[in-house]
Design a protein around this motif. Sequence first.
Motif, PDB file in Angstrom:
ATOM      1  N   VAL A  40       2.655  -5.979  -5.802  1.00  0.00           N
ATOM      2  CA  VAL A  40       2.028  -4.886  -6.551  1.00  0.00           C
ATOM      3  C   VAL A  40       1.975  -3.659  -5.637  1.00  0.00           C
ATOM      4  N   ARG A  41       2.216  -2.491  -6.212  1.00  0.00           N
ATOM      5  CA  ARG A  41       2.350  -1.255  -5.431  1.00  0.00           C
ATOM      6  C   ARG A  41       1.157  -0.353  -5.731  1.00  0.00           C
ATOM      7  N   ILE A  42       0.238  -0.255  -4.783  1.00  0.00           N
ATOM      8  CA  ILE A  42      -1.031   0.421  -5.057  1.00  0.00           C
ATOM      9  C   ILE A  42      -1.209   1.656  -4.179  1.00  0.00           C
ATOM     10  N   GLY A  43      -1.409   2.809  -4.815  1.00  0.00           N
ATOM     11  CA  GLY A  43      -1.691   4.040  -4.084  1.00  0.00           C
ATOM     12  C   GLY A  43      -3.089   4.554  -4.382  1.00  0.00           C
ATOM     13  N   THR A  44      -3.278   5.054  -5.604  1.00  0.00           N
ATOM     14  CA  THR A  44      -4.522   5.727  -5.987  1.00  0.00           C
ATOM     15  C   THR A  44      -5.784   4.922  -5.673  1.00  0.00           C
ATOM     16  N   ALA A  45      -5.800   3.645  -5.988  1.00  0.00           N
ATOM     17  CA  ALA A  45      -7.019   2.841  -5.784  1.00  0.00           C
ATOM     18  C   ALA A  45      -7.393   2.768  -4.303  1.00  0.00           C
ATOM     19  N   LEU A  95      10.815   1.172   0.603  1.00  0.00           N
ATOM     20  CA  LEU A  95      11.170   2.392  -0.129  1.00  0.00           C
ATOM     21  C   LEU A  95      11.068   2.087  -1.616  1.00  0.00           C
ATOM     22  N   ILE A  96      10.234   2.892  -2.320  1.00  0.00           N
ATOM     23  CA  ILE A  96       9.990   2.606  -3.745  1.00  0.00           C
ATOM     24  C   ILE A  96      10.471   3.726  -4.650  1.00  0.00           C
ATOM     25  N   GLY A  97      11.092   4.769  -4.066  1.00  0.00           N
ATOM     26  CA  GLY A  97      11.592   5.887  -4.877  1.00  0.00           C
ATOM     27  C   GLY A  97      13.092   6.049  -4.721  1.00  0.00           C
ATOM     28  N   GLU A 154       6.691   4.077   0.589  1.00  0.00           N
ATOM     29  CA  GLU A 154       6.883   5.518   0.412  1.00  0.00           C
ATOM     30  C   GLU A 154       7.916   5.721  -0.687  1.00  0.00           C
ATOM     31  N   SER A 155       7.760   6.815  -1.448  1.00  0.00           N
ATOM     32  CA  SER A 155       8.735   7.045  -2.501  1.00  0.00           C
ATOM     33  C   SER A 155       9.825   8.020  -2.085  1.00  0.00           C
ATOM     34  N   ARG A 156       9.584   8.847  -1.053  1.00  0.00           N
ATOM     35  CA  ARG A 156      10.632   9.768  -0.613  1.00  0.00           C
ATOM     36  C   ARG A 156      11.171   9.340   0.739  1.00  0.00           C
ATOM     37  N   CYS A 176       0.849  -1.191   0.000  1.00  0.00           N
ATOM     38  CA  CYS A 176       0.000   0.000   0.000  1.00  0.00           C
ATOM     39  C   CYS A 176       0.885   1.242   0.000  1.00  0.00           C
ATOM     40  N   VAL A 177       0.796   2.019  -1.067  1.00  0.00           N
ATOM     41  CA  VAL A 177       1.672   3.181  -1.229  1.00  0.00           C
ATOM     42  C   VAL A 177       1.019   4.399  -0.588  1.00  0.00           C
ATOM     43  N   THR A 178       1.567   4.788   0.556  1.00  0.00           N
ATOM     44  CA  THR A 178       0.948   5.824   1.397  1.00  0.00           C
ATOM     45  C   THR A 178       1.501   7.223   1.130  1.00  0.00           C
ATOM     46  N   LYS A 179       2.263   7.379   0.041  1.00  0.00           N
ATOM     47  CA  LYS A 179       2.983   8.648  -0.173  1.00  0.00           C
ATOM     48  C   LYS A 179       2.075   9.872  -0.261  1.00  0.00           C
ATOM     49  N   SER A 180       0.803   9.684  -0.666  1.00  0.00           N
ATOM     50  CA  SER A 180      -0.064  10.851  -0.858  1.00  0.00           C
ATOM     51  C   SER A 180      -0.913  11.167   0.369  1.00  0.00           C
ATOM     52  N   PHE A 222      13.663  -7.729  -8.964  1.00  0.00           N
ATOM     53  CA  PHE A 222      13.621  -6.510  -9.759  1.00  0.00           C
ATOM     54  C   PHE A 222      12.341  -5.721  -9.509  1.00  0.00           C
ATOM     55  N   MET A 223      12.460  -4.422  -9.723  1.00  0.00           N
ATOM     56  CA  MET A 223      11.278  -3.552  -9.704  1.00  0.00           C
ATOM     57  C   MET A 223      11.234  -2.766 -11.009  1.00  0.00           C
ATOM     58  N   THR A 224      10.048  -2.536 -11.525  1.00  0.00           N
ATOM     59  CA  THR A 224       9.933  -1.630 -12.661  1.00  0.00           C
ATOM     60  C   THR A 224       8.618  -0.875 -12.610  1.00  0.00           C
ATOM     61  N   MET A 225       8.585   0.228 -13.346  1.00  0.00           N
ATOM     62  CA  MET A 225       7.344   0.971 -13.593  1.00  0.00           C
ATOM     63  C   MET A 225       7.100   0.930 -15.088  1.00  0.00           C
ATOM     64  N   ALA A 226       5.886   0.595 -15.481  1.00  0.00           N
ATOM     65  CA  ALA A 226       5.549   0.638 -16.906  1.00  0.00           C
ATOM     66  C   ALA A 226       5.182   2.074 -17.264  1.00  0.00           C
ATOM     67  N   GLY A 280       3.471  -3.309 -11.250  1.00  0.00           N
ATOM     68  CA  GLY A 280       2.028  -3.131 -11.248  1.00  0.00           C
ATOM     69  C   GLY A 280       1.612  -2.071 -10.255  1.00  0.00           C
ATOM     70  N   MET A 281       0.842  -1.081 -10.751  1.00  0.00           N
ATOM     71  CA  MET A 281       0.292  -0.003  -9.940  1.00  0.00           C
ATOM     72  C   MET A 281      -1.219   0.016 -10.179  1.00  0.00           C
ATOM     73  N   THR A 282      -1.883   1.067  -9.695  1.00  0.00           N
ATOM     74  CA  THR A 282      -3.346   1.080  -9.778  1.00  0.00           C
ATOM     75  C   THR A 282      -3.883   0.730 -11.173  1.00  0.00           C
ATOM     76  N   HIS A 283      -3.298   1.317 -12.222  1.00  0.00           N
ATOM     77  CA  HIS A 283      -3.952   1.150 -13.523  1.00  0.00           C
ATOM     78  C   HIS A 283      -3.486  -0.089 -14.298  1.00  0.00           C
TER      79      HIS A 283
HETATM   80  C1  LIG Z   1       3.225   6.346  -6.505  1.00  0.00           C
HETATM   81  C2  LIG Z   1       3.846   5.067  -6.878  1.00  0.00           C
HETATM   82  C3  LIG Z   1       3.074   3.901  -6.968  1.00  0.00           C
HETATM   83  C4  LIG Z   1       1.568   3.875  -6.761  1.00  0.00           C
HETATM   84  O1  LIG Z   1       0.948   4.332  -7.921  1.00  0.00           O
HETATM   85  P1  LIG Z   1      -0.666   4.411  -8.070  1.00  0.00           P
HETATM   86  O2  LIG Z   1      -0.855   4.615  -9.523  1.00  0.00           O
HETATM   87  O3  LIG Z   1      -1.088   5.587  -7.258  1.00  0.00           O
HETATM   88  O4  LIG Z   1      -1.227   3.139  -7.578  1.00  0.00           O
HETATM   89  C5  LIG Z   1       3.731   2.717  -7.285  1.00  0.00           C
HETATM   90  N1  LIG Z   1       5.070   2.686  -7.516  1.00  0.00           N
HETATM   91  C6  LIG Z   1       5.836   3.784  -7.439  1.00  0.00           C
HETATM   92  C7  LIG Z   1       7.303   3.674  -7.682  1.00  0.00           C
HETATM   93  C8  LIG Z   1       5.261   5.015  -7.118  1.00  0.00           C
HETATM   94  O5  LIG Z   1       6.035   6.110  -7.050  1.00  0.00           O
END
Ligand SMILES: *Cc1c(COP(=O)(O)O)cnc(C)c1O
Length: 238
Positions: free
Chosen positions: A224-229, A83-85, A62-64, A39-43, A165-169, A208-211
């Motif tokens: 899976v790293r979920i914030g927005t949802a 830590l994801i950032g 958290e990303s920061r 659960c990505v609590t950064k916001s 590994f970690m990635t963002m699409a 994998g993120m919200t979308h």
């Molecule tokens: C913010 C963030 C997420 C979460 O993204 P959402 O689209 O809000 O689910 C996942 N991974 C990283 C690295 C992020 O910075």
Amino acid sequence: MTEAELRQKLVDRVTAVEERLAAACRRAGRNRADVTLLCVTKSVSPTVAAALYALGQADLGESRPQELWRKAAVLPPGVRWHLIGHLQRNKVEETLPLVHLIHSVDSQRLLEALEANASKRRLTVPVLLEVNASREAQKHGFAPEGVPDLLPGLEKLRHVEVHGFMTMAALEGDPELARSTFASLRRLRDWLAGRVEPPHRLEHLSMGMTHDFEVAVEEGATIVRIGTALFDGLEDVP
Ligand SMILES: *Cc1c(COP(=O)(O)O)cnc(C)c1O
């Protein structure tokens, strides 16, 4: 918003995410237990993060680094912080003792700084290597073709354990477009997994993120790293 309203909202959000996650696991023939919901609590505020933890969600991201320190100082010690950032080397010292897993190791110099600090403190640090699998210029991470060059350096690490590994699409567009990014990360993992020795074990794919998290699960994500949802609309709750 009262405490009870916040709690109910979070219960509803977690339930909705869990339903999507369970459906994706079923489609992929995988066990729900093999995918961690991070659960990505950064916001959101520490209050909202704490309310989610109280519902049984113990993996928070958290990303920061500074925001992770701030929340870790006030949330219960049972939280597993991820830590994801991007981690600057001058923040390693303060971050290391707080984190369960660093997903965002993106340079050889950072690996060396982590090794030096962990060695000094006689800690082991579990990490993931961030790969820029979608090859977007603005993103952190190792280029996929640079990963083989990391092998000699990995053999020298004694206190840093690479777990995957970690990635963002790409952030926009059809989640199906993310599928090839996720599949390429899985192939890279399979390739490297046959070439590293313990303590490195490449069991994790954080993708994998919200979308796009359902596609990520279908392609083998273990985290899976979920914030927005979970938190959309709760950014202003103090
Ligand atoms: C913010 C963030 C997420 C979460 O993204 P959402 O689209 O809000 O689910 C996942 N991974 C990283 C690295 C992020 O910075």
